[in-house]
Design a protein around this motif. Structure first.
Motif, mmCIF file in Angstrom:
data_model
loop_
_atom_site.group_PDB
_atom_site.id
_atom_site.type_symbol
_atom_site.label_atom_id
_atom_site.label_comp_id
_atom_site.label_asym_id
_atom_site.label_seq_id
_atom_site.Cartn_x
_atom_site.Cartn_y
_atom_site.Cartn_z
ATOM 1 N N LYS A 179 7.939 -4.092 84.051
ATOM 2 C CA LYS A 179 7.735 -5.513 84.312
ATOM 3 C C LYS A 179 8.660 -5.996 85.426
ATOM 4 N N ARG A 180 9.917 -5.570 85.381
ATOM 5 C CA ARG A 180 10.871 -5.961 86.431
ATOM 6 C C ARG A 180 10.393 -5.463 87.797
ATOM 7 N N ASN A 181 9.931 -4.218 87.861
ATOM 8 C CA ASN A 181 9.430 -3.689 89.135
ATOM 9 C C ASN A 181 8.217 -4.474 89.616
ATOM 10 N N ASP A 224 7.486 -7.598 88.906
ATOM 11 C CA ASP A 224 7.973 -8.916 89.348
ATOM 12 C C ASP A 224 8.653 -8.819 90.713
ATOM 13 N N ASP A 225 9.463 -7.773 90.909
ATOM 14 C CA ASP A 225 10.148 -7.578 92.194
ATOM 15 C C ASP A 225 9.139 -7.345 93.320
ATOM 16 N N ASN A 235 8.809 1.138 93.601
ATOM 17 C CA ASN A 235 9.963 0.254 93.753
ATOM 18 C C ASN A 235 10.329 0.075 95.231
ATOM 19 N N THR A 289 18.316 -5.639 94.174
ATOM 20 C CA THR A 289 18.583 -6.772 93.291
ATOM 21 C C THR A 289 18.143 -8.055 93.987
ATOM 22 N N MET A 302 10.234 -2.932 79.969
ATOM 23 C CA MET A 302 11.064 -3.907 80.680
ATOM 24 C C MET A 302 11.219 -3.514 82.157
#
Length: 133
Positions: A45-47, A49-50, A71, A112, A42
């Protein structure tokens, strides 16, 4: 050798300090987090997407950035970095200090969604400048 295997041996030699100021508590938390494969997937994937959204915003402004797998991104603002840093600081947007070997880039940590919207809002307030860099 994994960190989990190396940690006890390292701690015997350096009981008060780990490299780069990493605490024992944070190493143990990282080891535990890496064991949670659902969370690791998760977070990865978040990184991703960011990073993609960051690059979308970079491209929308016709700027340049170095492709990243971290990141953060290294953004070439196509103008003097010193001017960019002063402008961002004026609006309380904090980025990493100038990197001597990367004097035409700023390091932007990916925050964020609301933090990144604020970064780009402030970016868009920057006066037009010499973009011939």
């Amino acid at each position: 050798m994994s960190w989990a295997q190396a940690l006890p041996r390292f701690c015997e030699c350096q009981p008060l300090r780990l490299p780069n100021g990493v605490t024992i508590v944070s190493v143990k938390a990282a080891i535990a987090a890496l064991g949670d494969t659902t969370y690791v997937r998760m977070a990865a994937k978040r990184n991703a997407d960011d990073r993609q959204e960051f690059m979308n915003q970079v491209n929308a402004r016709m700027l340049r950035a170095i492709d990243s797998h971290a990141n953060f991104g290294l953004l070439n603002p196509l103008r003097p970095v010193s001017e960019v840093l002063v402008h961002l600081e004026k609006y309380d947007i904090h980025v990493a200090p100038l990197i001597p070997a990367m004097e035409r880039h700023i390091r932007v940590s990916l925050g964020t969604a609301s933090e990144m919207r604020e970064f780009w809002r402030v970016w868009d307030l920057m006066p037009a400048g010499d973009t011939a860099m």
